[in-house]
Scaffold this motif. Sequence first.
Motif, PDB file in Angstrom:
ATOM      1  N   ALA A  93      -0.679  -7.981 -12.569  1.00 19.63           N
ATOM      2  CA  ALA A  93      -1.837  -7.428 -13.274  1.00 19.63           C
ATOM      3  C   ALA A  93      -2.612  -6.473 -12.371  1.00 19.63           C
ATOM      4  CB  ALA A  93      -2.751  -8.548 -13.757  1.00 19.63           C
ATOM      5  N   LEU A  94      -3.066  -5.381 -12.967  1.00 20.57           N
ATOM      6  CA  LEU A  94      -3.840  -4.354 -12.266  1.00 20.57           C
ATOM      7  C   LEU A  94      -5.161  -4.188 -13.001  1.00 20.57           C
ATOM      8  CD1 LEU A  94      -4.209  -2.141 -10.198  1.00 20.57           C
ATOM      9  CD2 LEU A  94      -2.636  -0.706 -11.502  1.00 20.57           C
ATOM     10  N   TYR A  95      -6.249  -4.508 -12.314  1.00 27.29           N
ATOM     11  CA  TYR A  95      -7.570  -4.667 -12.943  1.00 27.29           C
ATOM     12  C   TYR A  95      -8.584  -3.848 -12.153  1.00 27.29           C
ATOM     13  CZ  TYR A  95     -11.489  -7.650 -14.783  1.00 27.29           C
ATOM     14  OH  TYR A  95     -12.625  -8.145 -15.371  1.00 27.29           O
ATOM     15  N   SER A  96      -8.729  -2.583 -12.519  1.00 32.04           N
ATOM     16  CA  SER A  96      -9.563  -1.686 -11.728  1.00 32.04           C
ATOM     17  C   SER A  96      -9.970  -0.472 -12.536  1.00 32.04           C
ATOM     18  CB  SER A  96      -8.773  -1.234 -10.489  1.00 32.04           C
ATOM     19  OG  SER A  96      -9.428  -0.181  -9.810  1.00 32.04           O
ATOM     20  N   GLN A  97     -11.073   0.144 -12.106  1.00 29.41           N
ATOM     21  CA  GLN A  97     -11.455   1.442 -12.622  1.00 29.41           C
ATOM     22  C   GLN A  97     -10.559   2.500 -11.977  1.00 29.41           C
ATOM     23  OE1 GLN A  97     -13.816   1.952 -14.892  1.00 29.41           O
ATOM     24  NE2 GLN A  97     -15.333   0.329 -14.743  1.00 29.41           N
ATOM     25  N   PRO A 132      -7.864   6.001  -6.264  1.00 24.49           N
ATOM     26  CA  PRO A 132      -6.542   6.168  -5.658  1.00 24.49           C
ATOM     27  C   PRO A 132      -5.739   4.873  -5.607  1.00 24.49           C
ATOM     28  CG  PRO A 132      -8.192   7.348  -4.388  1.00 24.49           C
ATOM     29  CD  PRO A 132      -8.938   6.533  -5.401  1.00 24.49           C
ATOM     30  N   GLN A 133      -6.438   3.740  -5.373  1.00 25.27           N
ATOM     31  CA  GLN A 133      -5.727   2.465  -5.285  1.00 25.27           C
ATOM     32  C   GLN A 133      -5.044   2.105  -6.596  1.00 25.27           C
ATOM     33  OE1 GLN A 133      -8.932   3.033  -4.144  1.00 25.27           O
ATOM     34  NE2 GLN A 133      -9.569   1.390  -2.772  1.00 25.27           N
ATOM     35  N   PHE A 134      -5.605   2.532  -7.729  1.00 29.12           N
ATOM     36  CA  PHE A 134      -4.940   2.243  -9.006  1.00 29.12           C
ATOM     37  C   PHE A 134      -3.563   2.891  -9.007  1.00 29.12           C
ATOM     38  CE2 PHE A 134      -3.662   2.497 -13.347  1.00 29.12           C
ATOM     39  CZ  PHE A 134      -4.307   1.475 -14.026  1.00 29.12           C
ATOM     40  N   VAL A 135      -3.497   4.158  -8.584  1.00 22.80           N
ATOM     41  CA  VAL A 135      -2.225   4.883  -8.564  1.00 22.80           C
ATOM     42  C   VAL A 135      -1.260   4.229  -7.580  1.00 22.80           C
ATOM     43  CG1 VAL A 135      -1.133   7.130  -8.210  1.00 22.80           C
ATOM     44  CG2 VAL A 135      -3.467   7.004  -9.128  1.00 22.80           C
ATOM     45  N   ILE A 136      -1.761   3.905  -6.381  1.00 20.09           N
ATOM     46  CA  ILE A 136      -0.918   3.283  -5.359  1.00 20.09           C
ATOM     47  C   ILE A 136      -0.383   1.944  -5.868  1.00 20.09           C
ATOM     48  CG2 ILE A 136      -0.901   2.280  -3.039  1.00 20.09           C
ATOM     49  CD1 ILE A 136      -3.200   4.357  -2.402  1.00 20.09           C
ATOM     50  N   GLY A 153      -3.392  11.567 -16.720  1.00 23.63           N
ATOM     51  CA  GLY A 153      -4.089  11.659 -15.442  1.00 23.63           C
ATOM     52  C   GLY A 153      -3.316  11.129 -14.255  1.00 23.63           C
ATOM     53  N   MET A 154      -2.166  10.474 -14.490  1.00 23.53           N
ATOM     54  CA  MET A 154      -1.422   9.888 -13.380  1.00 23.53           C
ATOM     55  C   MET A 154       0.070  10.162 -13.484  1.00 23.53           C
ATOM     56  SD  MET A 154      -1.320   5.887 -12.110  1.00 23.53           S
ATOM     57  CE  MET A 154      -0.634   5.301 -13.669  1.00 23.53           C
ATOM     58  N   ASN A 155       0.743   9.595 -14.471  1.00 23.05           N
ATOM     59  CA  ASN A 155       2.192   9.754 -14.553  1.00 23.05           C
ATOM     60  C   ASN A 155       2.613  11.203 -14.794  1.00 23.05           C
ATOM     61  OD1 ASN A 155       2.645   7.020 -14.130  1.00 23.05           O
ATOM     62  ND2 ASN A 155       2.604   6.532 -16.306  1.00 23.05           N
TER      63      ASN A 155
END
Length: 555
Positions: free
Chosen positions: A77-81, A84-88, A259-261
């Motif tokens: 699970a990825l739980y963040s606004q 950069p860490q979200f992408v990493i 915004g990312m992929n």
Amino acid sequence: MTPEQNLYWPKGLPRSLDVPKTSLYYNLEVAATRYPDKPAIVFYDSTLSYGELLTQVEHLAGYLQRECGVGHGDRVALYSQNCPQFVIAYYAILRAQAVVVPVNPMNLAEELHYCVTDSGARTVLAAQELCEHARPLLRSGYIEHLIVLAYSDYLTEHTDVSVPDAVTAPRQELADPGVTLWRDALARGMDPAPFEGKHDDLCVIGYTSGTTGKPKGCVHTHGSVLASVAGSAVWRGGSPAFSSLAIAPLFHFLGMQGGMNGPIYNGSTAVIMQRWDRDAALKLVERHRVNMWSAPPSMIVDFFSNPDLANHDISSLFRLMGGGAAMPEAISKRLKDEFDISYNEAYGLTETAAFILGNPVERGKRQCLGIASFDVDARIVNPGTLEELPQGETGEIVLHGPQVMREYWHNPEATEKTFLERDGKHFLRTGDLGYMDEEGYFFMVDRLKRMINASGFKVWPAEVESIMYSHPDIHEACVIGIPDTKRGETAKALVVLKPSASVALTGDDIIAWCKQNMAAYKVPTAVEIIDELPKSGTGKINWRQLQEAARAEAF
């Protein structure tokens, strides 16, 4: 594809697209090999190059595998606004050959608990301001590892751009059992096992609420996510020379893809904002020469309403894209007349990894979903009989294409209800009512499902009602959608109190309680206390009657 859709197909584009038979992670590896020193991410003027991004992804993936026991097919699970860490983290989970479970950062403890336990995730990566909602999962044994990130760790350069307090907040030195700081995980410098991921491996389980009130996990493979990414890039014109503004939430497929992929697939730069601020966005667009931006209409309306707009050079911005809600006609006209920007509207769902219908860039129609994109078969059917309807008639939009999800996670009943077979194809029932015009363009009319669209966020009344029923003084609750000048639509709750409730209890008191127990976008903006809710002959609350009455009053 219908003859009408053939007639207005974008000039020069193939009807069928060869989608890469690779993983999403491979896109990052390619971009970092090609452009190791190029900024992959700009975060309030602080940059992270593609080479640095890949190195950190590798080290975090190694930590996930070696210290957290994350293996092939495991959910994380990825739980963040946005940060950069979200992408990493997203790409590290994929590098570990695991499955990303992005959780809405507006969700509170109960909602997080459901997504984590339903998906079976045993590891959670969470932003430190959200840690309080994740810690109970660790203490109760539902998860084994909690990795906590601090946004401020990636503010490496001074900036005059307004930065949210949550981003500048210092790192908290947590020492709870089972908790690891992001900094410490990366500092271990662990190398992951050789990568053996395939394009048909599971990639993302995105949760979207249903009319039953229980969120459903949309299961996507690398292939289905890539079909949407590649399709959007070719359709809209992606390039390594571009930069994109990444402000739409990355947990949601609109932001995740746009915004990312998408930028990583193109080898371009993503300018990331943690939360919406039109003044900050204006400076970042000008300073970093942003070219493309995927966002819900509400953000774009606010951006172009900025009185300071004339004092900034935003001439680099040429492609605005979005969906989730219709762009107001007056704003579309202003964008074209004053800035020579055509807002490219498209249509997608969590079930389709975003982009599946799109307006041709050179021949778009306003407040329109567009035409079926590469290898997509879109039809209109009678929602009762499922028989196909002729052009011009309103019915349910059904979709077949390579970006359609595989299934709902561990929910065969919902999966069966959502898919239908026609002409040897597997079609997704969208629950959205629309029609196709004489030129093959699709238009939304209404929603078959009981859903409220608040600034592009989907609010499901049954889910909100389910939480409200845990209020000690609420006997019955009914949530309806009412028109709202800012959000387009918003939630209103009508409640019947228990006889034991205090006579001093007000609607504002209930709203305050809701703010403490559910995500902010789900909180009803109005609560009306009434004596009795209307019921049908079978004893069910007649929400349609209440909604129709409320909308009639609004107009």
